[in-house]
Design a protein around this motif. Structure first.
Motif, PDB file in Angstrom:
ATOM      1  N   VAL A  69       0.845  -1.211   0.000  1.00 42.37           N
ATOM      2  CA  VAL A  69       0.000   0.000   0.000  1.00 42.37           C
ATOM      3  C   VAL A  69       0.872   1.250   0.000  1.00 42.37           C
ATOM      4  CG1 VAL A  69      -1.663   1.306   1.393  1.00 42.37           C
ATOM      5  CG2 VAL A  69      -1.980  -1.148   1.027  1.00 42.37           C
ATOM      6  N   ARG A  70       1.963   1.220   0.714  1.00 45.46           N
ATOM      7  CA  ARG A  70       2.867   2.370   0.768  1.00 45.46           C
ATOM      8  C   ARG A  70       3.550   2.604  -0.580  1.00 45.46           C
ATOM      9  NH1 ARG A  70       6.583   0.577   4.281  1.00 45.46           N
ATOM     10  NH2 ARG A  70       7.831  -0.111   2.546  1.00 45.46           N
ATOM     11  N   ASP A  71       3.959   1.531  -1.251  1.00 47.24           N
ATOM     12  CA  ASP A  71       4.786   1.652  -2.456  1.00 47.24           C
ATOM     13  C   ASP A  71       4.016   1.643  -3.768  1.00 47.24           C
ATOM     14  OD1 ASP A  71       6.915   1.654  -0.704  1.00 47.24           O
ATOM     15  OD2 ASP A  71       7.356  -0.481  -0.964  1.00 47.24           O
ATOM     16  N   ASP A  72       2.794   1.140  -3.781  1.00 48.66           N
ATOM     17  CA  ASP A  72       2.026   0.996  -5.017  1.00 48.66           C
ATOM     18  C   ASP A  72       0.855   1.984  -5.012  1.00 48.66           C
ATOM     19  OD1 ASP A  72      -0.112   0.050  -6.799  1.00 48.66           O
ATOM     20  OD2 ASP A  72       1.129  -1.720  -7.102  1.00 48.66           O
ATOM     21  N   GLN A  73       0.909   2.962  -5.903  1.00 46.41           N
ATOM     22  CA  GLN A  73      -0.115   4.009  -5.948  1.00 46.41           C
ATOM     23  C   GLN A  73      -1.518   3.433  -6.186  1.00 46.41           C
ATOM     24  OE1 GLN A  73       0.469   7.368  -5.403  1.00 46.41           O
ATOM     25  NE2 GLN A  73      -1.742   7.590  -5.421  1.00 46.41           N
ATOM     26  N   ASP A  74      -1.646   2.449  -7.064  1.00 45.67           N
ATOM     27  CA  ASP A  74      -2.961   1.850  -7.329  1.00 45.67           C
ATOM     28  C   ASP A  74      -3.522   1.165  -6.080  1.00 45.67           C
ATOM     29  OD1 ASP A  74      -3.024   2.710  -9.957  1.00 45.67           O
ATOM     30  OD2 ASP A  74      -2.167   0.840 -10.742  1.00 45.67           O
ATOM     31  N   ALA A  75      -2.662   0.438  -5.375  1.00 43.15           N
ATOM     32  CA  ALA A  75      -3.103  -0.233  -4.147  1.00 43.15           C
ATOM     33  C   ALA A  75      -3.499   0.804  -3.093  1.00 43.15           C
ATOM     34  CB  ALA A  75      -2.001  -1.143  -3.610  1.00 43.15           C
ATOM     35  N   ARG A  76      -2.706   1.866  -2.972  1.00 45.42           N
ATOM     36  CA  ARG A  76      -3.011   2.921  -2.005  1.00 45.42           C
ATOM     37  C   ARG A  76      -4.350   3.584  -2.338  1.00 45.42           C
ATOM     38  NH1 ARG A  76       1.612   4.906  -1.542  1.00 45.42           N
ATOM     39  NH2 ARG A  76       1.623   6.248  -3.358  1.00 45.42           N
ATOM     40  N   ASN A  77      -4.560   3.892  -3.616  1.00 44.36           N
ATOM     41  CA  ASN A  77      -5.819   4.519  -4.035  1.00 44.36           C
ATOM     42  C   ASN A  77      -7.010   3.611  -3.743  1.00 44.36           C
ATOM     43  OD1 ASN A  77      -4.482   6.796  -4.891  1.00 44.36           O
ATOM     44  ND2 ASN A  77      -4.441   6.181  -7.032  1.00 44.36           N
ATOM     45  N   PHE A  78      -6.832   2.301  -3.955  1.00 42.08           N
ATOM     46  CA  PHE A  78      -7.903   1.345  -3.672  1.00 42.08           C
ATOM     47  C   PHE A  78      -8.271   1.376  -2.191  1.00 42.08           C
ATOM     48  CE2 PHE A  78      -9.118  -2.906  -2.186  1.00 42.08           C
ATOM     49  CZ  PHE A  78     -10.302  -3.061  -2.880  1.00 42.08           C
ATOM     50  N   ILE A  82      -7.692   3.773   0.000  1.00 42.60           N
ATOM     51  CA  ILE A  82      -8.272   5.078   0.332  1.00 42.60           C
ATOM     52  C   ILE A  82      -9.720   5.141  -0.129  1.00 42.60           C
ATOM     53  CG2 ILE A  82      -8.174   7.550  -0.224  1.00 42.60           C
ATOM     54  CD1 ILE A  82      -5.074   7.213  -0.189  1.00 42.60           C
ATOM     55  N   GLU A  83      -9.997   4.607  -1.308  1.00 40.99           N
ATOM     56  CA  GLU A  83     -11.374   4.579  -1.815  1.00 40.99           C
ATOM     57  C   GLU A  83     -12.278   3.751  -0.904  1.00 40.99           C
ATOM     58  OE1 GLU A  83     -13.620   2.584  -5.554  1.00 40.99           O
ATOM     59  OE2 GLU A  83     -11.818   3.740  -6.038  1.00 40.99           O
ATOM     60  N   CYS A  84     -11.750   2.631  -0.405  1.00 42.80           N
ATOM     61  CA  CYS A  84     -12.533   1.788   0.503  1.00 42.80           C
ATOM     62  C   CYS A  84     -12.822   2.515   1.815  1.00 42.80           C
ATOM     63  CB  CYS A  84     -11.784   0.489   0.810  1.00 42.80           C
ATOM     64  SG  CYS A  84     -11.717  -0.642  -0.580  1.00 42.80           S
ATOM     65  N   LEU A  85     -11.950   3.421   2.209  1.00 38.61           N
ATOM     66  CA  LEU A  85     -12.118   4.149   3.462  1.00 38.61           C
ATOM     67  C   LEU A  85     -12.847   5.472   3.267  1.00 38.61           C
ATOM     68  CD1 LEU A  85      -8.560   3.561   4.969  1.00 38.61           C
ATOM     69  CD2 LEU A  85     -10.680   2.373   5.566  1.00 38.61           C
ATOM     70  N   ASP A  86     -13.321   5.724   2.064  1.00 38.95           N
ATOM     71  CA  ASP A  86     -13.999   6.981   1.767  1.00 38.95           C
ATOM     72  C   ASP A  86     -15.124   7.248   2.763  1.00 38.95           C
ATOM     73  OD1 ASP A  86     -14.592   9.330   0.323  1.00 38.95           O
ATOM     74  OD2 ASP A  86     -16.210   8.283  -0.731  1.00 38.95           O
ATOM     75  N   GLY A  87     -15.108   8.424   3.336  1.00 34.50           N
ATOM     76  CA  GLY A  87     -16.131   8.810   4.289  1.00 34.50           C
ATOM     77  C   GLY A  87     -15.816   8.448   5.720  1.00 34.50           C
ATOM     78  N   LEU A  88     -14.705   7.724   5.954  1.00 34.62           N
ATOM     79  CA  LEU A  88     -14.357   7.304   7.304  1.00 34.62           C
ATOM     80  C   LEU A  88     -14.116   8.509   8.200  1.00 34.62           C
ATOM     81  CD1 LEU A  88     -13.703   5.033   9.311  1.00 34.62           C
ATOM     82  CD2 LEU A  88     -11.345   5.134   8.501  1.00 34.62           C
ATOM     83  N   TYR A  89     -13.333   9.444   7.745  1.00 36.09           N
ATOM     84  CA  TYR A  89     -13.017  10.633   8.540  1.00 36.09           C
ATOM     85  C   TYR A  89     -14.287  11.365   8.928  1.00 36.09           C
ATOM     86  CZ  TYR A  89     -11.097  15.085  10.025  1.00 36.09           C
ATOM     87  OH  TYR A  89     -10.802  16.192  10.753  1.00 36.09           O
TER      88      TYR A  89
END
Length: 124
Positions: A101-110, A112-119
């Motif tokens: 997740v740290r090194d792969d932008q696509d994995a990180r975006n995925f 983050i998208e799954c956590l959308d609205g968490l904050y």
């Protein structure tokens, strides 16, 4: 554990959560007064509906629904992923996923998208 046992186990856990939620919604409180109140929950109907929802999700291959609704830890899938990634331990697997997740932008975006609205859901 065979597929039928796994289905029954996962659906039973989901029904337990549903029954607790329904019961908690019906508990008398100070706003409504503490009069006597009968609470009726038909867990059998909830279970039968849960089985149908599970089977439908399996037919549709709706991974998102399955992950959101059922305890993935109880399926054994994490152990399968750990073996496929050649991770000797679950801790190593978790470290490897975090690095991915740290090194792969696509994995990180995925993620983050799954956590959308968490904050917003935590801080609003």
């Amino acid at each position: 554990m065979d597929n039928d046992s796994k289905k029954r186990d996962l659906c039973s856990l989901a029904v337990n959560k549903s029954v607790r939620w329904i019961f908690n919604q019906q508990i008398p409180n100070h706003r409504g007064g503490f009069e006597n109140k009968n609470v009726y929950i038909n867990a059998g109907d909830i279970y039968n509906n849960e089985l149908l929802a599970y089977e439908d999700a399996i037919k549709r291959k709706d991974v998102n629904f399955l992950i959101e609704r059922y305890s993935i830890r109880r399926t054994g899938v994490i152990e399968k992923i750990t073996r496929k990634l050649n991770c000797p331990t679950r801790g190593f697997y978790e470290t490897k996923i975090m690095a991915l997740v740290r090194d792969d932008q696509d994995a990180r975006n995925f993620v983050i998208e799954c956590l959308d609205g968490l904050y917003e859901s935590i801080y609003s």
